[in-house]
Design an enzyme around this catalytic site. Structure first.
Site, short mmCIF file in Angstrom:
data_model
loop_
_atom_site.label_atom_id
_atom_site.label_comp_id
_atom_site.label_asym_id
_atom_site.label_seq_id
_atom_site.Cartn_x
_atom_site.Cartn_y
_atom_site.Cartn_z
CG HIS A 1 -2.05 -1.03 0.83
ND1 HIS A 1 -2.60 -1.71 2.00
CD2 HIS A 1 -2.85 -0.97 -0.16
CE1 HIS A 1 -3.74 -2.67 1.50
NE2 HIS A 1 -3.82 -1.93 0.10
NE ARG B 1 -4.46 -5.99 -11.95
CZ ARG B 1 -3.35 -5.11 -12.40
NH1 ARG B 1 -4.10 -3.94 -12.38
NH2 ARG B 1 -2.41 -5.59 -12.88
NE ARG C 1 -7.79 -9.50 -14.48
CZ ARG C 1 -6.66 -9.50 -13.76
NH1 ARG C 1 -5.61 -9.27 -14.78
NH2 ARG C 1 -6.41 -9.27 -12.68
CD GLU D 1 -2.72 -12.97 -17.36
OE1 GLU D 1 -2.10 -11.95 -16.83
OE2 GLU D 1 -4.03 -13.37 -16.90
CG ASN E 1 2.35 -6.97 -14.27
OD1 ASN E 1 2.75 -6.37 -15.27
ND2 ASN E 1 1.13 -6.63 -13.91
CG ASP E 2 0.60 -13.18 -14.29
OD1 ASP E 2 1.08 -13.74 -13.59
OD2 ASP E 2 -0.65 -12.79 -14.18
NE ARG F 1 2.68 -10.51 -10.96
CZ ARG F 1 1.46 -10.20 -11.26
NH1 ARG F 1 0.73 -10.83 -12.40
NH2 ARG F 1 0.90 -8.93 -11.01
CB CYS G 1 -3.88 -4.38 -19.58
SG CYS G 1 -3.87 -6.24 -19.25
C1 PEP Z 1 -0.66 -8.94 -15.92
O1 PEP Z 1 -0.36 -10.28 -15.72
O2 PEP Z 1 0.12 -8.27 -16.55
C2 PEP Z 1 -1.89 -8.34 -15.57
C3 PEP Z 1 -2.44 -7.08 -16.23
O3 PEP Z 1 -2.70 -9.07 -14.50
P1 PEP Z 1 -2.34 -9.04 -12.97
O4 PEP Z 1 -1.25 -8.07 -12.82
O5 PEP Z 1 -3.38 -8.45 -12.36
O6 PEP Z 1 -1.81 -10.26 -12.84
MG MG Z 2 -1.71 -11.35 -14.72
#
Ligand code: PEP
Ligand code: MG
Length: 839
Positions: free
Chosen positions: A465, A572, A608, A701, A724-725, A735, A772
């Protein structure tokens, strides 16, 4: 044995479990059986709830759930549920208490799945030990009998000082030498390896302090070492001094993996300081994880950690009561002064803290503890921790924040008791770069933001946070920089580079000036970008790039539109499902999505579906425990495993008006069949409700979905790349991993090649391809993404204006050339260097 009769020199322990009492020697484990961890008894349990055998304060060991230590008047009492149960990784154990919580004899501490232990661990026999007991200290240890919870187990002679070493031993008395070791034990320094370390040092005339994960422990204390929470592969710094330090070093080296040679001998330091060999010197570059992007040039302001010591009593109960009242008054007064001149979020936090400090219940409980002999600090901490534990038991969604507030006022009062001025009064110099172990959100809010240039934490995560708060305040922030940052002296000049993930310590003046020029140029650009944030973004040749925002809640939607968002590229929805007792039903979801759609004023809303499971567990979803959560039942897989949840969510989305504003986005897809099923379900729902089916898209992802993008694109209407994933799975780096995360970079050529493949597949089908994940908000990555064919960027609201400005300044032809060169490179670092040179 001359056993004194029960009285104030004896602590009587009751049985924490029902079962059969055995001597330690019968435990099927040489460390416990040989008494290396301490002296006591073992219970072969017939029940599954472990109770406190005496009054004490709970000490937990890192993340472990299979053992609890109670800090009692007689020393540390260790309760270890079963043998070698650390290997169960916490599965089947459920703690009923928190670290630092005071408990009474008989109170439940831990519940365990006895069947699972019997099946999967070498033994369910549970040692109950006085850690570091002196010979003869254990009284009346009667064995080979049946006991119920609460029956007398054994007694401890408390007449002399308990032999158990304190958690934080005194500083080494002579010059200490630091050595680095790596922990080789499968499950880290858990009970048995810790006992072996302590055992190996027994009898040696040497002081050995271990430091890891920002904590410190005497290597003579099994419990203290367990509380370090270190895991296999962690680095531990041992500071060794004393006449037999060579022998102590050799003993450690027999058990732990030696990493470095001895650092030069240095003068001893106070125990609160980090080992001196870690102190960075001018020109050092400390690597860290970027939590909020940006640059800062400024001076180091080290802040005290969030867990100040409680301190000993300075007088009788009246003295301690008065000290506590004075400290509470000082903190309240200072917070009130600050609140009087503040507005908005900061003021809200300050007012909440003033109200908590005035809580008569807390005062009363603290005074009662002082009357029982606690120092002002100990009474305050125990009271606040007990209140935090009570909140935890409420299962209230706002509990986490309020617990953080309690922790915060605990810290502020303890600091004042320790002689510091009230924390709200921390005076920052201009361009302060605050260094801390880990900051609480409200600590950040009490800092003078006009003087704050950046933040660098030794620990912490990029998604905490406080990181989110820093990003929203436009403050660059680094986390997980390591303990060395805490060694940087106040006033040292620093460059905080939260673009490259590094902190430069006392860099040459020319380097500082260069970064300063960059910051000023950025400021000018930022002003320009902000002025045109509401306009569409086209590249120099006029190609439109949609810049959307990522949202987690309704409250973020209107500000994102005001910041220039052209729609929402990723909602999300898991936030709506978290921290509650049951899933939101269809109507509740509809109300939330509809409100967000309204706040977006007709702009696209990409919803999503629930991305839960794995590392985002939801308490009311009875999903199986997974050894490898990132590779388990998560994202769309969870929804397919719980079709009633997916159906309610899809129906809610279909019902949002006007039809067509919402799109459905599926997370964690790996093959077309998963998508076909949802497409059919969506069509059926729409037909039943006599409404149009929304557009359906997938997140790319997983490497599988990128490699099959051509086939997947035949099933869908749009694609959004979850970088990210996609980076996590392509680079095989968790991650959330504390040490690998800095290397988890989405501009790695392997990830870029997969993005290229997805973008090409989308282009061939005439489908818009967006990103995204965090890469879309990363100014260095955006030219690459555009060059690879991405035409939609969904970014964090704070970056909308900047990313739009960046799009306007580039040409697609240049970006394509840059991307082609990047695809041929062999590392993320090389790609970043290329982009730096290019821009
Ligand atoms: C991602 O994986 O890039 C993504 C946007 O989803 P999250 O970060 O919510 O897993
Ligand atoms: Mg993701």
């Amino acid at each position: 044995m001359s056993a004194p009769e029960d009285g104030h020199d004896v602590l009587r322990l009751i049985s924490p479990l029902p079962g059969w009492v055995l001597p330690l020697a019968e435990i099927p484990d040489p460390v416990f059986a040989g008494g290396m961890a301490g002296d006591g008894l073992a219970i072969d349990p017939t029940g599954n709830v472990l109770h406190a055998p005496c009054d004490g304060v709970v000490v937990l060991m890192g993340g472990a759930r299979h053992a609890v230590t109670l800090r009692s008047g007689a020393g540390d009492v260790l309760l270890h549920a079963g043998i070698d149960t650390v290997s169960l990784g916490g599965e089947g154990f459920s703690l009923r208490v928190l670290d630092g919580e005071p408990v009474r004899a008989g109170q439940p501490l831990l519940e365990f799945d006895l069947d699972a232990i019997v099946r999967r661990a070498p033994s369910a026999v549970t040692p109950v030990l006085l850690v570091g007991a002196r010979p003869g200290q254990l009284l009346q240890p009667r064995v080979n009998r049946r006991v119920a919870v609460g029956d007398f187990l054994f007694a401890i002679d408390t007449r002399r000082e308990p032999a158990a070493p304190a958690l934080r031993a005194a500083a080494p008395s002579q010059a200490a030498v630091s050595h680095e070791f790596r922990v080789p034990f499968d499950h880290g320094l858990h009970a048995r390896p810790a006992a072996r370390v302590a055992g190996a040092l027994a009898g040696l005339d040497a002081q050995v302090m271990l430091r890891a994960r920002g904590r410190e422990a005497s290597a003579r204390s099994t419990v203290a070492m367990m509380a370090l929470g270190v895991e296999r592969g962690d680095l531990v710094v041992a500071q060794i001094s004393g006449r037999e330090s060579e022998a102590a070093l050799a003993a450690l080296a027999r058990l732990l993996e030696r990493v470095t040679d001895a650092a030069p001998v240095r003068a001893p330091r106070p125990p609160s300081k980090m080992p001196t060999h870690l102190a960075p010197v001018a020109g050092d570059r400390l690597r860290a994880i970027i939590a909020a992007r940006g640059l800062a040039v400024g001076v180091a302001v080290p802040l005290q950690g969030i867990d100040p010591p409680v301190g000993a009593a300075l007088g009788d109960a009246k003295v301690e009561r008065d000290r506590l009242s004075a400290a509470i008054d000082a903190v309240s007064g200072s917070l009130r002064e600050l609140a009087a001149i503040d507005q908005g979020a900061r003021r809200g936090v300050l007012d909440a803290h003033v109200a908590l400090l005035a809580d008569p219940g807390l005062h009363e409980q603290a005074r009662a503890r002082i009357a029982r002999g606690a120092s002002a600090g100990a009474a305050w901490r125990e009271t606040l921790r007990a209140a935090a534990a009570a909140l935890a038991a409420l299962d209230d969604p706002r509990m986490a924040e309020r617990r953080a507030d309690l922790l915060d006022i605990e810290r502020q009062v303890l600091r004042v008791l320790g002689g510091a001025p009230p924390s709200a009064g921390v005076q920052l110099p201009d361009r302060a770069i605050v260094l801390a172990s880990e900051l609480l959100p409200s600590q950040l809010l009490t800092l003078d933001v006009t003087r704050l240039a950046g933040l660098c934490m030794a620990e912490g995560g990029a998604t905490s946070h406080v990181a989110i708060l820093a990003a929203s305040m436009g403050l660059p922030m680094l986390v997980a920089a390591g303990a060395a940052v805490l060694e940087i002296p106040a006033g040292t000049s620093l460059v905080l580079d939260a673009e490259e993930g590094q902190l430069l310590v006392a860099p040459p003046a020319a380097a500082q000036a260069r970064v300063m020029t960059q910051i000023e140029a950025r400021e000018r650009e930022r002003a320009q970008d902000a002025a045109s944030a509401a306009q569409p973004a086209c590249t120099r040749e006029g190609t439109r790039v949609h810049v959307y925002c990522n949202l987690g809640a309704l409250a973020e939607a209107a500000p994102a539109v005001a910041a220039g968002a052209e729609g929402c590229g990723l909602l999300r929805t898991e936030f709506l499902f978290l921290e509650r007792a049951q899933a939101p039903d269809e109507d509740e979801q509809l109300a939330e999505y509809q409100a967000i759609a309204r706040a977006l004023e007709g702009r696209t809303l990409t919803v999503r579906t629930l991305d839960a499971g794995g590392d985002k567990p939801i308490a009311y979803l009875p999903l199986p425990h997974e050894d490898n959560p990132a590779l388990g039942l998560r994202g769309l897989r969870t929804s397919l495993a719980r079709p009633e949840l997916l159906a309610a969510q899809l129906r809610a989305i279909v019902r949002v008006a006007p039809a067509g504003q919402c799109r459905v986005l599926l997370p964690m897809v790996t093959e077309p069949d998963e998508v076909r099923g949802v497409r059919a379900q969506l069509a059926a729902i729409a037909a039943e409700l006599k409404l149009n089916a929304p557009q359906l898209g997938i997140m790319i992802e997983t490497p599988a979905s990128a490699l099959l993008a051509d086939l997947l694109c035949a099933e869908i209407d749009f694609v959004s790349i979850g970088s990210n994933d996609l980076s996590q799975y392509t680079l095989a780096m968790d991650r959330l991993h504390p040490t690998l995360a800095p290397r988890l970079d989405g501009v790695h050529p392997a990830v870029l090649r997969l993005i290229q493949r997805a973008a090409q597949a989308g282009a061939e089908r005439g489908i818009e391809v967006g990103v995204c994940g965090a890469l879309a908000s990363d100014a260095a990555a955006v030219p690459l993404l555009l060059g690879l064919g991405v035409r939609e960027l969904s970014v964090v609201p704070a970056q909308i204006a900047r990313i739009k400005g960046l799009v306007r300044r580039v040409s697609l032809a240049d970006c394509a050339q840059l991307a082609r060169r990047a695809l041929e490179l062999d590392s993320a670092a090389a790609v970043r260097a290329l982009v730096r040179e290019w821009s």
